[in-house]
Design a protein around this motif. Structure first.
Motif, short mmCIF file in Angstrom:
data_model
loop_
_atom_site.label_atom_id
_atom_site.label_comp_id
_atom_site.label_asym_id
_atom_site.label_seq_id
_atom_site.Cartn_x
_atom_site.Cartn_y
_atom_site.Cartn_z
N LEU A 97 0.85 -1.18 0.00
CA LEU A 97 0.00 0.00 0.00
C LEU A 97 0.89 1.23 0.00
O LEU A 97 1.71 1.42 0.91
CB LEU A 97 -0.92 0.03 1.22
N CYS A 98 0.75 2.07 -1.03
CA CYS A 98 1.59 3.25 -1.20
C CYS A 98 0.77 4.51 -0.98
O CYS A 98 -0.25 4.72 -1.66
CB CYS A 98 2.22 3.25 -2.59
N CYS A 99 1.20 5.36 -0.05
CA CYS A 99 0.51 6.62 0.24
C CYS A 99 1.01 7.69 -0.72
O CYS A 99 2.11 8.22 -0.56
CB CYS A 99 0.78 7.04 1.68
N CYS A 100 0.22 8.02 -1.71
CA CYS A 100 0.56 9.02 -2.71
C CYS A 100 -0.11 10.34 -2.32
O CYS A 100 -1.27 10.60 -2.67
CB CYS A 100 0.13 8.55 -4.09
N ARG A 101 0.62 11.15 -1.58
CA ARG A 101 0.05 12.33 -0.93
C ARG A 101 -0.64 13.27 -1.90
O ARG A 101 -1.78 13.68 -1.69
CB ARG A 101 1.17 13.08 -0.19
N ASP A 102 0.05 13.64 -2.97
CA ASP A 102 -0.49 14.66 -3.85
C ASP A 102 -1.48 14.11 -4.86
O ASP A 102 -2.11 14.89 -5.60
CB ASP A 102 0.65 15.38 -4.56
N ALA A 103 -1.65 12.81 -4.91
CA ALA A 103 -2.71 12.20 -5.73
C ALA A 103 -3.94 11.88 -4.88
O ALA A 103 -4.92 11.33 -5.39
CB ALA A 103 -2.19 10.92 -6.38
N ASP A 104 -3.89 12.22 -3.58
CA ASP A 104 -5.01 11.98 -2.66
C ASP A 104 -5.49 10.53 -2.74
O ASP A 104 -6.70 10.26 -2.78
CB ASP A 104 -6.17 12.94 -2.95
N SER A 105 -4.53 9.61 -2.73
CA SER A 105 -4.87 8.20 -2.89
C SER A 105 -3.86 7.30 -2.18
O SER A 105 -2.66 7.63 -2.12
CB SER A 105 -4.90 7.79 -4.37
N THR B 49 1.85 -4.83 -9.21
CA THR B 49 0.76 -4.62 -10.16
C THR B 49 -0.38 -3.91 -9.44
O THR B 49 -0.87 -4.41 -8.42
CB THR B 49 0.25 -5.95 -10.73
N GLU B 50 -0.80 -2.74 -9.95
CA GLU B 50 -1.87 -2.00 -9.29
C GLU B 50 -3.17 -2.80 -9.28
O GLU B 50 -3.58 -3.34 -10.31
CB GLU B 50 -2.10 -0.65 -9.96
N GLN B 51 -3.82 -2.84 -8.11
CA GLN B 51 -5.08 -3.56 -7.95
C GLN B 51 -6.25 -2.62 -7.72
O GLN B 51 -7.32 -2.79 -8.29
CB GLN B 51 -4.97 -4.54 -6.77
N SER B 52 -6.07 -1.63 -6.84
CA SER B 52 -7.16 -0.72 -6.53
C SER B 52 -6.61 0.54 -5.88
O SER B 52 -5.40 0.64 -5.62
CB SER B 52 -8.17 -1.40 -5.58
N ARG B 53 -7.52 1.49 -5.62
CA ARG B 53 -7.12 2.72 -4.94
C ARG B 53 -8.16 3.08 -3.87
O ARG B 53 -9.36 2.89 -4.06
CB ARG B 53 -7.00 3.89 -5.93
N LEU B 54 -7.64 3.59 -2.76
CA LEU B 54 -8.48 4.12 -1.69
C LEU B 54 -8.25 5.62 -1.67
O LEU B 54 -7.13 6.09 -1.44
CB LEU B 54 -8.08 3.50 -0.35
N ARG B 55 -9.30 6.39 -1.91
CA ARG B 55 -9.14 7.83 -2.09
C ARG B 55 -9.50 8.59 -0.81
O ARG B 55 -10.56 8.39 -0.23
CB ARG B 55 -10.01 8.31 -3.26
N LEU B 56 -8.56 9.44 -0.38
CA LEU B 56 -8.78 10.36 0.73
C LEU B 56 -7.73 11.45 0.64
O LEU B 56 -6.72 11.28 -0.05
CB LEU B 56 -8.74 9.65 2.09
N SER B 57 -7.95 12.55 1.34
CA SER B 57 -7.08 13.71 1.21
C SER B 57 -5.75 13.52 1.94
O SER B 57 -5.72 13.18 3.12
CB SER B 57 -7.79 14.95 1.77
N LYS B 58 -4.66 13.72 1.21
CA LYS B 58 -3.30 13.80 1.74
C LYS B 58 -2.89 12.63 2.64
O LYS B 58 -2.42 12.82 3.77
CB LYS B 58 -3.09 15.11 2.48
N PRO B 59 -3.01 11.38 2.17
CA PRO B 59 -2.53 10.26 2.99
C PRO B 59 -1.01 10.18 2.96
O PRO B 59 -0.40 10.35 1.89
CB PRO B 59 -3.16 9.04 2.28
N VAL B 60 -0.39 9.94 4.11
CA VAL B 60 1.07 9.90 4.16
C VAL B 60 1.63 8.74 4.99
O VAL B 60 2.84 8.57 5.08
CB VAL B 60 1.65 11.23 4.70
N CYS B 61 0.77 7.91 5.58
CA CYS B 61 1.28 6.81 6.41
C CYS B 61 0.23 5.72 6.53
O CYS B 61 -0.95 6.00 6.69
CB CYS B 61 1.66 7.32 7.79
N VAL B 62 0.70 4.47 6.46
CA VAL B 62 -0.14 3.30 6.71
C VAL B 62 0.55 2.43 7.77
O VAL B 62 1.74 2.15 7.66
CB VAL B 62 -0.36 2.47 5.42
#
Length: 381
Positions: free
Chosen positions: A343-351, A365-378
């Motif tokens: 799981l990669c936190c892509c801050r500026d893509a809000d995903s 291989t990309e499977q899906s995306r979870l969208r939320l504002s400015k994620p930076v840590c999992v």
């Protein structure tokens, strides 16, 4: 101290798509652009899809860690003022309850650490990383240029800061290494030491965790901080250990290089340095190893956002195994304990982008995306 804490979690009425085979995780964000704060989510290990389940209103919870027993979650309040600190949440069943808050700048009169040999400071501003062994918790304070130590109390809450150890300067980048920055504080696999990335001095510092749960800085024969250097202009950022505890790896934010060390009883032996940033963006960020110990992953930002993949040999050395392009600004990422998903936190893509990981090749291989504002840590729960 607790006046900075918002305790209530707000339920989000969603459910994991496969309730029989899910793993829960916490998401840290930067607030102020639509994010509420810290989020709880669930990932289906069968199909690689995730949903949000809870949230709490806290300020800039940009890095989160769990206690070893899984009963407490800690998150930084990354701000560049005197309110910077650490929130504590008790975890019981499906609920999270606020325990308290402590300042990373420490109370007035907090015991200072051993002064660094160059330009040491003792501020607690912008804590950007934290970790605990269950007895003490340590934070890396980027703008404060220091590491703060907290005692962990019996209920998982934190006591006031017991020591603040300053970082140093000395690196050649007169813009980004002109003041001290500490970026990561990592416990050794044997539990006896803490290693800290002294970003602006291009070195790794060592601290000893004593039997009474106090921490002291290791010194060399001349009374100076014991350290291991990385290449000049590296800007050491994050640290990770191999699952067997025999090797340590450091990602250089400025150089984009990964430095490999052999680890043994608190000592480091240089093995290798490899280039992990194909675009020289001077924004490398995170570094992790797959649970099977076979592959190392390193994220790069600012130019040509990507995750570089390396195969790990039996002697700890690295060889390139591929590169995966990712959406904008991959600040942090995490691999599931079973090794199947990244799981990669892509801050500026809000995903948060969820990748399936090939255990044989290391490829993503990309499977899906979870969208939320400015994620930076999992962080896994």
């Amino acid at each position: 101290m607790k006046r900075y804490l918002l305790a209530a979690f707000a339920a989000i009425t969603l459910a994991c798509s496969c309730t029989e085979n899910c793993i829960d995780f916490l998401i840290g964000t930067y607030t102020g652009s639509g994010s509420w704060g810290i989020y709880r989510a669930s990932l289906c290990l069968d199909d690689g899809r995730a949903v949000l389940t809870d949230s709490a209103g806290v300020v800039n919870p940009s890095y989160i860690c769990m206690s070893p027993d899984g009963r407490t979650a800690y998150t930084v309040r990354e701000t560049s003022d005197e309110k910077a600190g650490v929130y504590c949440f008790a975890i019981e069943g499906g609920s999270m309850t606020a325990l308290g808050f402590q300042l990373t700048g420490g109370p007035e009169g907090a015991a200072p650490g051993v002064p660094a040999d160059k330009g040491g400071v003792t501020g607690g501003e912008d804590p950007c990383f934290l970790e605990t062994d269950g007895r003490v918790l340590v934070t890396a304070n980027y703008s404060g240029g220091s590491m703060t130590v907290f005692p962990v109390l019996g209920n998982g809450d934190l006591g006031e800061a017991s020591a603040i150890f300053p970082g140093s300067t000395g690196g050649p980048d007169t813009t980004r290494q002109n003041t001290a920055h500490v970026h990561c504080t990592k416990f050794s696999p044997d539990g006896g030491y803490i290693f800290a990335s002294d970003f602006s001095a291009d070195r790794i510092l060592r601290f000893e965790v004593l039997e009474d749960a106090t921490v002291r800085q290791s010194l060399d024969g001349e009374g100076k901080p014991l350290c291991w250097s990385v290449s000049a202009d590296s800007g050491p950022r994050h640290i990770t250990f191999s699952p067997d505890g025999n090797f340590m790896y450091v990602i250089g934010e400025l150089s984009g290089g990964v430095t490999a060390f052999r680890y043994n009883d608190g000592r480091l032996e240089f093995l290798q340095e490899v280039d992990a940033d194909p675009c020289d963006g001077r924004g490398s960020a995170d570094i992790h190893i797959s649970p099977d110990g076979n592959f190392l992953y390193a994220s790069n930002r600012l130019v040509g956002d990507c995750i570089s993949i390396f195969r790990i040999a039996a002697d700890g050395t690295l060889s390139p195994a591929g590169t995966q392009s990712v959406p904008a600004h991959p600040r942090q990422f995490s691999i599931t304990p079973d090794g199947r998903w990244l799981l990669c936190c892509c801050r500026d893509a809000d995903s948060i982008v969820i990748y399936h990981r090939n255990a044989k090749t290391g490829a993503l291989t990309e499977q899906s995306r979870l969208r939320l504002s400015k994620p930076v840590c999992v962080t896994w729960m």
